[in-house]
Motif scaffolding. Structure first.
Motif, mmCIF file in Angstrom:
data_model
loop_
_atom_site.group_PDB
_atom_site.id
_atom_site.type_symbol
_atom_site.label_atom_id
_atom_site.label_comp_id
_atom_site.label_asym_id
_atom_site.label_seq_id
_atom_site.Cartn_x
_atom_site.Cartn_y
_atom_site.Cartn_z
ATOM 1 N N TYR A 1 0.845 -1.201 0.000
ATOM 2 C CA TYR A 1 0.000 0.000 0.000
ATOM 3 C C TYR A 1 0.878 1.248 0.000
ATOM 4 O O TYR A 1 0.583 2.240 -0.662
ATOM 5 N N GLU A 2 1.960 1.191 0.779
ATOM 6 C CA GLU A 2 2.889 2.314 0.842
ATOM 7 C C GLU A 2 3.513 2.550 -0.534
ATOM 8 O O GLU A 2 3.573 3.692 -1.008
ATOM 9 N N ALA A 3 3.964 1.468 -1.172
ATOM 10 C CA ALA A 3 4.641 1.586 -2.464
ATOM 11 C C ALA A 3 3.722 2.164 -3.528
ATOM 12 O O ALA A 3 4.174 2.873 -4.429
ATOM 13 N N ARG A 4 2.430 1.873 -3.420
ATOM 14 C CA ARG A 4 1.471 2.343 -4.423
ATOM 15 C C ARG A 4 0.737 3.612 -3.993
ATOM 16 O O ARG A 4 -0.238 4.019 -4.621
ATOM 17 N N SER A 5 1.181 4.198 -2.894
ATOM 18 C CA SER A 5 0.550 5.428 -2.365
ATOM 19 C C SER A 5 -0.944 5.244 -2.090
ATOM 20 O O SER A 5 -1.736 6.177 -2.262
ATOM 21 N N LEU A 6 -1.313 4.063 -1.662
ATOM 22 C CA LEU A 6 -2.704 3.822 -1.269
ATOM 23 C C LEU A 6 -2.911 4.143 0.203
ATOM 24 O O LEU A 6 -4.045 4.349 0.649
ATOM 25 N N ALA A 7 -1.832 4.139 0.951
ATOM 26 C CA ALA A 7 -1.891 4.450 2.381
ATOM 27 C C ALA A 7 -0.501 4.875 2.824
ATOM 28 O O ALA A 7 0.487 4.545 2.172
ATOM 29 N N ARG A 8 -0.458 5.611 3.921
ATOM 30 C CA ARG A 8 0.828 5.952 4.534
ATOM 31 C C ARG A 8 0.849 5.361 5.933
ATOM 32 O O ARG A 8 -0.077 5.578 6.716
ATOM 33 N N THR A 9 1.922 4.612 6.209
ATOM 34 C CA THR A 9 2.043 3.956 7.502
ATOM 35 C C THR A 9 3.276 4.483 8.223
ATOM 36 O O THR A 9 4.373 4.528 7.652
ATOM 37 N N TYR A 10 3.073 4.886 9.473
ATOM 38 C CA TYR A 10 4.153 5.378 10.332
ATOM 39 C C TYR A 10 4.342 4.366 11.455
ATOM 40 O O TYR A 10 3.364 3.891 12.044
#
Lengths: 62, 180
Positions: B42-51
């Motif tokens: 999801y991070e790689a595809r900019s579907l979500a940002r995870t911290y």
């Protein structure tokens, strides 16, 4: 009336739920807890933007 | 503590991070599954940002993750001819733009130390920052019943209707413009 939600998407409200939501937005006051959280988070975010990370406090368990 | 580490830090999720978080309850399995299987793509595809929460000494390398929060773009749609905000011209069937706190968890060995609260503070600040540049009025989340008090303490407001209160994960929100 209904509340339909998708974890990674939309929150959809109809009927009484939608009207209540509208009223809460229109007349609701900001919660002090939210303002406090935003103030703490703002400091954290500034450090994150500057350094690429932010060190967090680890409290001792009660 | 995180196996002797002096401090923890929040940073962006990195490919290769050790995501085997331990949550200790089957009810939290979707949170674990998301982190292990979906957070990185999801991070790689900019579907979500995870911290993620990691040992502060592992900021430049991949690290064991002790907690995380995931944010996505969202909206609140209202139907049934509900009127838009007063004094605002808006087409019928309007939506309120929002950020969604989609996932959040802290490893069971690290709970009770204020880490979840700090992840939420951070998420609120990111959402406020977004709302300063993009039309975005709310931070929303679907809070598990067991977490409702936690989110209320963090400043979230419950959508106060019987239908919502009965849900296993009722919708809660923070209004961002009121925090500026």
């Amino acid at each position: 009336m209904s509340v339909q939600t998708y974890t990674f998407g939309v929150l959809r409200l109809t009927g009484k739920d939608a009207r209540k939501f509208e009223n809460q937005l229109r007349y609701g006051r900001p919660k002090q807890a939210a303002q406090d959280a935003a103030a703490r988070g703002k400091v954290m975010l500034a450090k994150f933007k500057r350094d690429g990370h932010v060190v967090v406090r680890v409290m001792k368990r009660a | 503590m995180a196996q002797g580490a002096a401090e923890l830090a929040i940073r962006a999720l990195k490919p290769g991070d050790d995501l085997k978080i331990s949550l200790g309850d089957r009810a939290f399995t979707p949170l674990k599954t998301f982190l292990c299987r979906h957070a990185t793509p999801y991070e790689a595809r900019s579907l979500a940002r995870t911290y993620v929460l990691v040992d502060a000494e592992c900021l430049e390398t991949t690290a064991r993750v002790w907690g995380y929060v995931t944010l996505v773009a969202s909206e609140v749609q209202t139907c049934d001819r509900v009127r838009p905000p007063q004094d605002v011209h808006w087409p019928s069937g309007y939506s309120v733009p929002a950020v969604k706190l989609a996932r959040m968890a802290v490893d069971k060995s690290m709970r009770g130390q204020g880490l979840g609260s700090q992840l939420v503070d951070f998420a609120i600040a990111i959402s406020v920052s977004i709302s300063e540049h993009v039309g975005c009025r709310l931070l929303v989340t679907d809070a598990k019943q067991s977490a409702v008090k936690f989110y209320e303490k963090a400043g979230f407001t419950m959508l106060d209707t019987p239908g919502n209160l009965e849900k296993s994960a009722p919708a809660m929100f923070v209004e961002l413009p009121k925090l500026k």
